[in-house]
Structures are given as structure tokens and as C-alpha cells.
Design a protein around this motif. Structure first.
Motif, PDB file in Angstrom:
ATOM      1  N   UNK A  22      41.537  38.296  16.755  1.00 36.81           N
ATOM      2  CA  UNK A  22      42.604  38.891  15.941  1.00 36.81           C
ATOM      3  C   UNK A  22      43.223  40.074  16.680  1.00 36.81           C
ATOM      4  N   UNK A  23      42.395  40.936  17.251  1.00 39.45           N
ATOM      5  CA  UNK A  23      42.900  42.110  17.970  1.00 39.45           C
ATOM      6  C   UNK A  23      43.735  41.702  19.185  1.00 39.45           C
ATOM      7  N   UNK A  24      43.255  40.708  19.945  1.00 38.67           N
ATOM      8  CA  UNK A  24      43.970  40.260  21.141  1.00 38.67           C
ATOM      9  C   UNK A  24      45.331  39.661  20.784  1.00 38.67           C
ATOM     10  N   UNK A  38      48.842  45.953  13.257  1.00 40.48           N
ATOM     11  CA  UNK A  38      49.015  44.559  12.854  1.00 40.48           C
ATOM     12  C   UNK A  38      47.654  43.918  12.592  1.00 40.48           C
ATOM     13  N   UNK A  39      46.681  44.180  13.452  1.00 38.33           N
ATOM     14  CA  UNK A  39      45.341  43.617  13.250  1.00 38.33           C
ATOM     15  C   UNK A  39      44.738  44.139  11.942  1.00 38.33           C
ATOM     16  N   UNK A  60      39.049  30.515  11.813  1.00 34.02           N
ATOM     17  CA  UNK A  60      39.676  31.233  12.932  1.00 34.02           C
ATOM     18  C   UNK A  60      41.182  30.995  12.940  1.00 34.02           C
ATOM     19  N   UNK A  61      41.591  29.756  12.794  1.00 34.03           N
ATOM     20  CA  UNK A  61      43.015  29.434  12.759  1.00 34.03           C
ATOM     21  C   UNK A  61      43.691  30.112  11.569  1.00 34.03           C
ATOM     22  N   UNK A  62      43.016  30.131  10.430  1.00 38.15           N
ATOM     23  CA  UNK A  62      43.543  30.801   9.239  1.00 38.15           C
ATOM     24  C   UNK A  62      43.773  32.280   9.531  1.00 38.15           C
ATOM     25  N   UNK A  63      42.815  32.936  10.183  1.00 37.40           N
ATOM     26  CA  UNK A  63      42.952  34.359  10.520  1.00 37.40           C
ATOM     27  C   UNK A  63      44.092  34.603  11.508  1.00 37.40           C
ATOM     28  N   UNK A 125      47.548  32.883  24.159  1.00 37.39           N
ATOM     29  CA  UNK A 125      46.726  34.073  23.911  1.00 37.39           C
ATOM     30  C   UNK A 125      45.803  33.814  22.727  1.00 37.39           C
ATOM     31  N   UNK A 126      46.363  33.234  21.653  1.00 33.92           N
ATOM     32  CA  UNK A 126      45.558  32.917  20.479  1.00 33.92           C
ATOM     33  C   UNK A 126      44.733  31.660  20.640  1.00 33.92           C
TER      34      UNK A 126
END
Length: 163
Positions: A22-24, A38-39, A60-63, A125-126
Motif C-alpha cells: 500500500x505504501x509503495x 494517501x496510504x 491485497x487487490x482490494x487494498x 509498481x502495484x
């Protein structure tokens, strides 16, 4: 017959497993200055929505979808709210490419249209697949593929890279 109850892991376990992702992604989409905000906003929204989830699949995808939408909200809030024909041209600043590794690449990414920039960042990135990118951008997987493909073509052209 009653619907099957969804068993979710404790929210802290979700944070522990995915906070780096999330941070990245937040930093990549909003830049080093606004990325932490934003995070944080993404985690707040996720915490509020977590008890109402109907599936524990691909959290993870949801986040990351929530994170991308929070970054979109930030960029939209910076844009003028007047009709375009009345508004003077305004430069909307994104991440400062000089603060990132490979500043030429990130400068070229910053110059992409918003949807292409978000699509390519979510993809690389994600580390989302095209279904995840499509969900984050509220589009179809085919449109996601096209956005990423077009962004890569522009970046290759600007950076003089042969495919």
C-alpha cells in the motif's frame, strides 16, 4: 438457506501482510510528499469497509484498489472545479521525478495522461494483473491492457527504447 458467513482475518493481520504494498503504490501514484497521506487515507477507508466485506478472496487487490482510488481523489482535488472554458490553464503537480531512482523514466511516467499513468503504475509498481487494474480504474480488463500498452509505447518512444 442462510448465506455462508465470510471469515476474515483480523484487520491487523491484513495491515502486517500488505502495508508495504500500500505504501509503495501510494508513493508511486501520489509522490513522496503526498504518498504517506494517501496510504493513511486508504487504510482508513479499508478499516471502515472491512466488516462489510462479502468475500475474503484477494484482499491485497482490494487494498490496492482502495489506494489507487485515494490517489485519484487527491489528484482530482487539486484540479480546478470550474468549467474548462472558464478556467485558466493550471499545471497539476505530480510526484517529483528527481527524487526517484531513474528520474528520466519517472519524468516520462509523470507526463503520461492520468489514466495511462495510473494503469502502468498499478500494473508494474502495484503488481496487479489486468483484472486488478481494471477494478481499480473502474474499467474492463481489455481497456486496462490497452491503457498499459499505450503507456508503454509512449514511454519507449520518449526514452528511445526499442521493444
Amino acid at each position: 438457506m442462510a448465506p455462508e458467513k465470510v471469515v476474515l482475518p483480523p484487520f491487523q493481520a491484513l495491515v502486517d501482510a500488505h502495508w508495504r504494498d500500500v505504501a509503495r503504490l501510494a508513493r508511486a501514484l501520489a509522490g513522496p510528499v503526498d504518498g504517506d497521506d494517501v496510504a493513511q487515507r486508504a487504510w482508513e477507508k479499508a478499516f471502515a469497509a472491512y466488516p462489510g466485506l462479502t468475500s475474503a478472496k484477494n484482499l491485497r487487490s482490494w487494498l490496492l484498489t482502495i489506494t489507487a482510488r485515494c490517489a485519484t481523489d487527491l489528484h482530482r482535488a487539486r484540479k480546478p472545479q470550474r468549467p474548462l472554458d472558464e478556467a485558466p490553464p493550471v499545471a497539476v503537480e505530480g510526484p517529483d521525478a528527481a527524487n526517484w531512482p531513474d528520474p528520466d523514466l519517472w519524468q516520462a511516467v509523470n507526463e503520461l495522461p492520468e489514466r495511462q499513468r495510473f494503469a502502468i503504475t498499478l500494473k508494474y509498481v502495484g503488481d496487479l494483473d489486468h483484472h486488478g487494474v481494471a477494478a481499480a480504474l473502474d474499467t474492463t480488463p481489455a481497456a486496462s491492457r490497452r491503457l498499459v500498452s499505450d503507456a508503454l509505447a509512449v514511454l519507449r518512444s520518449k526514452l528511445g527504447v526499442n521493444a
